[in-house]
Design a protein around this motif. Structure first.
Motif, PDB file in Angstrom:
ATOM      1  N   LEU A   9      68.226 -37.672  63.751  1.00  0.00           N
ATOM      2  CA  LEU A   9      68.527 -37.329  65.135  1.00  0.00           C
ATOM      3  C   LEU A   9      68.738 -35.822  65.192  1.00  0.00           C
ATOM      4  N   THR A  39      64.904 -39.317  72.759  1.00  0.00           N
ATOM      5  CA  THR A  39      65.754 -40.503  72.822  1.00  0.00           C
ATOM      6  C   THR A  39      66.115 -40.789  74.285  1.00  0.00           C
ATOM      7  N   ARG A  46      64.455 -38.138  68.116  1.00  0.00           N
ATOM      8  CA  ARG A  46      64.541 -38.868  66.855  1.00  0.00           C
ATOM      9  C   ARG A  46      63.245 -38.621  66.100  1.00  0.00           C
TER      10      ARG A  46
END
Length: 167
Positions: A9, A39, A46
């Motif tokens: 992330l 995301t 991501r």
């Protein structure tokens, strides 16, 4: 050699994908596949990276990723505690006589026929890598005209390890 799937992330900033990929190339690590997408929160992206190496190399990759300024979280997606998928689009040459055989094979794999031409079909198949490889192996008697694969993307199961960021 082991294979590891990293779910990373990152801040959704210009050049972040290049910086993450550059980390691998600068150290001579190979990327088997890489996917990236925004995301639910558009501030974050991501990135899913699949890499192979021995334990030392894979642990080093994790440590180097953690040092990146844009990286917010890193998860290793273990097969038992995650879900991962890949998309393949396969254009197969077919005659009128072979069309039904190819469609039957696609149906067995729960693939979708997304385009039908006079002399070809385009098949969409989603699944894990072994499912895609099995399908492609069974197509060996037919002429595959084109193949596009997305690379693996995935998420860990459950909600215990969800990372939330406040403003």
């Amino acid at each position: 050699m082991k294979r590891r799937i990293f779910s990373i992330l990152v801040d959704n900033t210009s050049g972040v994908l290049s910086r993450v990929a550059g980390l691998f190339s600068r150290r001579g690590y190979n990327i088997d596949s890489i996917t990236a997408g925004t995301t639910m929160d558009p501030r974050f992206t991501r990135i899913t990276v699949v890499a192979t190496g021995d334990d030392q190399i894979l642990d080093q990759i994790t440590k180097q990723l953690a040092k990146q300024v844009d990286v917010r979280d890193i998860k290793v997606l273990e097969p038992d505690s995650s879900v991962s998928r890949e998309l393949a689009l396969v254009k197969v040459a077919c005659s009128v006589e072979s069309r039904q055989d190819i469609i039957n094979l696609a149906n067995i794999f729960r693939a979708n026929i997304i385009d039908v031409g006079m002399e070809s079909l385009i098949i969409e198949l989603i699944g894990n890598q072994s499912k895609l490889e099995a399908f492609l192996n069974l197509l060996e008697g037919h002429q595959v005209l084109e193949l596009a694969r997305t690379g693996i993307t995935g998420l860990s199961r459950g909600s215990d390890d969800v990372v939330w960021f406040d403003d």
